[in-house]
Design a protein around this motif. Sequence first.
Motif, PDB file in Angstrom:
ATOM      1  N   VAL A 106       5.055  45.020  21.945  1.00 44.76           N
ATOM      2  CA  VAL A 106       3.813  45.638  22.434  1.00 44.76           C
ATOM      3  C   VAL A 106       3.926  47.156  22.435  1.00 44.76           C
ATOM      4  O   VAL A 106       5.013  47.724  22.523  1.00 44.76           O
ATOM      5  N   TRP A 107       2.762  47.793  22.331  1.00 41.67           N
ATOM      6  CA  TRP A 107       2.682  49.259  22.368  1.00 41.67           C
ATOM      7  C   TRP A 107       1.938  49.662  23.627  1.00 41.67           C
ATOM      8  O   TRP A 107       0.878  49.118  23.938  1.00 41.67           O
ATOM      9  N   ASP A 108       2.487  50.653  24.348  1.00 41.09           N
ATOM     10  CA  ASP A 108       1.933  51.023  25.651  1.00 41.09           C
ATOM     11  C   ASP A 108       0.771  52.009  25.571  1.00 41.09           C
ATOM     12  O   ASP A 108       0.154  52.333  26.586  1.00 41.09           O
ATOM     13  N   GLY A 109       0.470  52.527  24.385  1.00 36.69           N
ATOM     14  CA  GLY A 109      -0.629  53.467  24.248  1.00 36.69           C
ATOM     15  C   GLY A 109      -0.300  54.870  24.715  1.00 36.69           C
ATOM     16  O   GLY A 109      -1.192  55.730  24.792  1.00 36.69           O
ATOM     17  N   GLU A 110       0.972  55.127  25.035  1.00 36.35           N
ATOM     18  CA  GLU A 110       1.352  56.422  25.584  1.00 36.35           C
ATOM     19  C   GLU A 110       2.455  57.112  24.798  1.00 36.35           C
ATOM     20  O   GLU A 110       2.677  58.321  24.975  1.00 36.35           O
ATOM     21  N   LEU A 140      -0.962  59.492  18.182  1.00 37.57           N
ATOM     22  CA  LEU A 140       0.350  58.909  18.486  1.00 37.57           C
ATOM     23  C   LEU A 140       0.845  57.963  17.404  1.00 37.57           C
ATOM     24  O   LEU A 140       2.026  57.604  17.393  1.00 37.57           O
ATOM     25  N   LEU A 141      -0.033  57.541  16.498  1.00 36.58           N
ATOM     26  CA  LEU A 141       0.331  56.511  15.529  1.00 36.58           C
ATOM     27  C   LEU A 141       0.481  57.063  14.119  1.00 36.58           C
ATOM     28  O   LEU A 141      -0.334  57.869  13.664  1.00 36.58           O
ATOM     29  N   ARG A 142       1.511  56.608  13.427  1.00 36.92           N
ATOM     30  CA  ARG A 142       1.689  56.827  11.995  1.00 36.92           C
ATOM     31  C   ARG A 142       1.815  55.435  11.381  1.00 36.92           C
ATOM     32  O   ARG A 142       2.553  54.598  11.883  1.00 36.92           O
ATOM     33  N   ILE A 143       1.098  55.208  10.271  1.00 34.18           N
ATOM     34  CA  ILE A 143       1.000  53.852   9.739  1.00 34.18           C
ATOM     35  C   ILE A 143       1.313  53.829   8.251  1.00 34.18           C
ATOM     36  O   ILE A 143       0.798  54.645   7.475  1.00 34.18           O
ATOM     37  N   ALA A 144       2.143  52.868   7.842  1.00 35.23           N
ATOM     38  CA  ALA A 144       2.420  52.608   6.433  1.00 35.23           C
ATOM     39  C   ALA A 144       2.302  51.107   6.199  1.00 35.23           C
ATOM     40  O   ALA A 144       2.887  50.316   6.938  1.00 35.23           O
TER      41      ALA A 144
END
Length: 234
Positions: A106-110, A140-144
């Motif tokens: 899970v990702w906490d959003g912080e 906060l997010l980097r996506i590949a």
Amino acid sequence: MKAPAGGWTTATVSGVRRPIQRSVELRLDVHDRIDHLPGQHYVVRLTAEDGYTAQRSYSVASAPGDPLVELFVERLDDGEVSTYLADVVEPGDELEVRGPIGGWFVWDGETPALLVAGGSGVVPFVSMLRHARAIGREDLLRIAVSARTLAALPYADELAAAGALIALTREQHGIRPAGRLAAHELIPLWEPGQTAYVCGSASFAEAATQLLETAGQPASSIRVERFGPSGPPA
């Protein structure tokens, strides 16, 4: 952070979409729903007239603030659950579900996160992306992500709009030639303090983890979720 967990309940199918071949998006109104965290999943259980049951887990694509739970199901020819969900289920049907489930992925959003997915492994990351957008923290997010073709990539438009690096193995995408995701492509996405999340088939997860480590990501900060038997690019 303690992740929420829900028991067995029922859900009413509110919407059915088939945006790409051999898949279905289900929008569910989960009764007595417990809000999920991005990265969690639900189990869907089917029961035949003779009492035989089959169940499978599916990642949640919707954000926690969405009033409905969205699941993406890839149809497998020998899948006891996926074939029913993809071919038979219609709005108004009732499904037996359990969730949310899972606390490791899970990702906490912080905190900053690097998300690396293959094929339908993008689904939990779509939940993270939608949550980040809702709280104004897309930074906060980097996506590949990797797939065979753009047409086979779930949520392709949404991922592209978020600036995701899209690597296609069977066709060119923009100025990027066809080919597997490479370590040098991940380096510009890295920043100190990130947790890396990897989701895809067992073979993709292993290869992506090696790429991250080659790019300098500490092994202790990599979280992996594998699924099968389907997967990303060959």
